[in-house]
Design an enzyme around this catalytic site. Sequence first.
Site: not given
Length: 383
Positions: A102, A115, A122, A126, A129, A352
């Site tokens: 995205e 962004c 990933c 984290c 996230c 975010c």
Amino acid sequence: MVTDTLPVARDSRVNLLGLTRAQMEAFFAECGEKSFRAQQVMKWIHHHGVCDFEAMTNLSKSLRAKLGERACVRPPEVVSRHDSADGTRKWLVRSIEGGLVESVLIPDGDRATLCVSSQVGCSLDCSFCSTGKQGFERDLTASDIIGQVWLAIDSFDAFEPGKDRVVTNVVMMGMGEPLLNFDAVVSAMDLMMDDLAYGLSKRRVTLSTSGVVPALDKLAEVSCVSLAVSLHAPNDALRNQLVPINKKYPIAELLASAQRYLDAQNDRKRVVTIEYTLIAGVNDQPEHARELAVLLKNFPCKINLIPFNAFPGSSYQRPSGNAVSRFWQVLIDAGFIVTVRTTRGDDISAACGQLVGDVVDRTKRSQRHKAALEGHLEVVEVS
């Protein structure tokens, strides 16, 4: 250094979309053509949004035929588009080699920040996230990355003559850790700043990293983009929980590397943006703010506070407005420049930390998180 290997499409033709100026000139030299042909084609692709060589009218017919045999201009595919009530637009994009990511465009007055994602999933984990919970499939190519910029402009028909610039800023803050896809990310950022492509200034292209120190030191040798550091904690013990890569590269090493990056730049007024996601009851207390102020006392930075955005499967909570204000005030009183990021696009899960795709997880991390969540729910139901 950035590799000079040319990205090849599935049909073995070179995808010119992701080629830097040097790579494009090398390609045309291999074709027996002058370097100015590279400049012409770059303008067609990035200034005019043209993918069909036959529409590149200042190229000879023979050159257009040669390009059709050896090359293509293939952007990633838009699978879906969602528009938020606040004007934010999110795209779900299928990369050229497969996998969904995205990207998000956030308008703000005369600015519009895109962004951009750098990986399918990933490789880091984290805890706050959504992307990290999906695990990791693979890196995106330079064509996939710059293609997100191309698609955003095309989505608003902004390649048409006389249209205002749609994308004024780019942040490498989407899915993935940019420094773990070093060559492709650097090539794409070079294109973002190249006048033959998108002509953004170095202050308007920002790379955000969770702290891959060796790659950050390498970045200082090849790039001049703005730097953001995803810190999220004022001490190693807490950051180890939130950002596991901290166990390998603790805060002191990360800040020292970021300082070296600044020292390598010609502009001595540059600062690092410190990103700090505020999570209720975890890292949002005044004592955390005071510790952060001490940590960053002599570090050239501005601080961006990001209230946590919820996503399915997370046990974290968004802090109250009062908690955010108290944290902000402590830092302001200590003399820092501090902003609080306004949540945008949360009605379309574009805020975010909320970005998701379709990841064939090679790490099996997503299965573990799902099992842990289901186990937690079973306990809740029994009790």
